[in-house]
Design an enzyme around this catalytic site. Structure first.
Site, PDB file in Angstrom:
ATOM      1  N   ASP A 161       0.863  -1.182   0.000  1.00  0.00           N
ATOM      2  CA  ASP A 161       0.000   0.000   0.000  1.00  0.00           C
ATOM      3  C   ASP A 161       0.903   1.236   0.000  1.00  0.00           C
ATOM      4  O   ASP A 161       1.011   1.950   0.995  1.00  0.00           O
ATOM      5  CB  ASP A 161      -0.902  -0.041   1.237  1.00  0.00           C
ATOM      6  CG  ASP A 161      -1.920   1.077   1.224  1.00  0.00           C
ATOM      7  OD1 ASP A 161      -1.966   1.844   0.242  1.00  0.00           O
ATOM      8  OD2 ASP A 161      -2.658   1.197   2.218  1.00  0.00           O
ATOM      9  N   PRO A 168      10.353   7.785  -1.468  1.00  0.00           N
ATOM     10  CA  PRO A 168      10.623   6.656  -0.572  1.00  0.00           C
ATOM     11  C   PRO A 168      10.065   5.315  -1.042  1.00  0.00           C
ATOM     12  O   PRO A 168      10.467   4.272  -0.548  1.00  0.00           O
ATOM     13  CB  PRO A 168       9.982   7.084   0.758  1.00  0.00           C
ATOM     14  CG  PRO A 168       9.074   8.205   0.435  1.00  0.00           C
ATOM     15  CD  PRO A 168       9.593   8.849  -0.807  1.00  0.00           C
TER      16      PRO A 168
HETATM   17  N1  AG3 Z   1      -1.605   4.878  -1.816  1.00  0.00           N
HETATM   18  C1  AG3 Z   1      -1.343   5.688  -2.940  1.00  0.00           C
HETATM   19  C2  AG3 Z   1      -1.781   5.160  -4.251  1.00  0.00           C
HETATM   20  C3  AG3 Z   1      -1.164   5.910  -5.400  1.00  0.00           C
HETATM   21  C4  AG3 Z   1      -1.600   7.318  -5.478  1.00  0.00           C
HETATM   22  N2  AG3 Z   1      -0.982   7.939  -6.607  1.00  0.00           N
HETATM   23  C5  AG3 Z   1      -1.332   9.100  -7.106  1.00  0.00           C
HETATM   24  N3  AG3 Z   1      -2.288   9.804  -6.600  1.00  0.00           N
HETATM   25  N4  AG3 Z   1      -0.664   9.511  -8.147  1.00  0.00           N
HETATM   26  C6  AG3 Z   1      -2.787   5.203  -1.137  1.00  0.00           C
HETATM   27  C7  AG3 Z   1      -2.704   5.032   0.292  1.00  0.00           C
HETATM   28  C8  AG3 Z   1      -4.033   4.641   0.831  1.00  0.00           C
HETATM   29  N5  AG3 Z   1      -3.909   3.734   1.906  1.00  0.00           N
END
Ligand code: AG3
Length: 288
Positions: A161, A168
């Site tokens: 996730d 990072p």
């Molecule tokens: N994780 C990010 C996913 C990718 C987002 N990318 C973007 N907006 N370009 C999400 C964390 C949620 N737990």
């Protein structure tokens, strides 16, 4: 003075396309050794936060992402007991997993403790589970090193996730990392990884790079999609990689439904549907 309606947050989806959110309230901003974090509020999407200028989640649509990172794997192997989350500092993925009473252990490895602490302050909707469920073990470490040091076959499920492969999270898109994921999963193990998006070029190239590597390592490597209004193109993908379980052939609908979980996006019909990819996405992946 700037009128409130004149403050906007924008995220570029390509050089000449951006998505903007009116900022009803600017809640917090700080720079950690890892990244720049900001929390804002928008009337339609509620509280949201960004890492290095990319939206991670909003209160209004996080249910889509967190349903989809967890439930398809849980419905493919409903016996999953030991889970590793890499990243996920907002707690949304841990929250969905913690709804399964039979899960025994959830190790969550988040490189940046500040993400967790700030989400606990501004986004209890996802983060409040983190200090309420004793099965969740928090490690503020580099996920790459954690996976390298974990024992063979230790986990039933790994959820990556993460953010995009810049900053990072870069290491979490490497061949080495995916190989370690393979090693620390048991024989029924499943890896769900960040698979980016197919429409805009920058995201599409990352989707291809991730798939190329995973396909070399895992016998089963599929991709599934879901509608995320606040991510680039409104559609986002996860990879489903496993040693032997197939998300369609091994879909255990009855067992999953017997858990009685109420979900707002995921359901048993959608389980099959999300693996059916649009032709242009299929072509991108088949060319690999
Ligand atoms: N994780 C990010 C996913 C990718 C987002 N990318 C973007 N907006 N370009 C999400 C964390 C949620 N737990």
């Amino acid at each position: 003075m700037l009128a409130r309606k004149d403050l906007w947050y924008s995220e570029y989806h390509s050089n000449d396309v951006k998505l903007s959110f009116n900022i009803a309230e600017y809640l917090h901003e700080e720079e950690t050794p890892f990244q720049k974090i900001a929390f804002m509020k928008n009337e339609t999407f509620g509280t949201f936060f960004t890492l290095d200028g990319y939206i991670m989640l909003t209160e209004k649509d996080e249910f889509v992402y967190h349903d989809m990172i967890t439930h398809p794997a849980m419905a493919t192997n409903p016996d999953i007991k030991n889970v590793l989350i890499i990243g996920g500092g907002d707690g949304g993925s841990a929250r969905e997993l913690s709804r399964y009473k039979h899960i025994e252990r959830i190790d969550m490895v988040e490189i940046d403790e500040r993400v967790v602490r700030l989400c606990q302050k501004f986004l209890p909707q996802t983060a409040e589970v983190l200090d309420k469920d004793p099965r969740i073990h928090l490690y503020f470490e580099d996920g790459l090193a954690f996976a390298k040091n974990a024992k063979d076959g230790e986990y039933d499920l790994i959820l990556v996730d993460s953010t995009d492969p810049i900053g990072p999270s870069e290491g979490l898109f490497t061949y080495d990392f995916y190989s370690n994921c393979f090693r620390i999963l048991n024989e029924k193990g499943i890896l769900i990884n960040q698979h980016e998006s197919a429409f805009f070029e920058d995201f599409r190239s990352e989707m291809i790079r991730a798939h190329q590597k995973i396909k070399k390592i895992f016998p089963i490597a599929k991709v599934y999609g879901f509608n995320t209004p606040t991510y680039a193109s409104g559609y986002w993908y996860f990879g489903f990689a496993s040693k032997k379980l197939d998300p369609i052939k091994d879909h255990d609908k009855e067992k999953w439904e017997s858990f009685g979980l109420k979900t707002k996006y995921y359901n048993s019909d959608l389980h099959g549907g999300c693996f059916a990819l649009p032709t242009y996405v299929r072509q991108i992946l088949e060319a690999i």
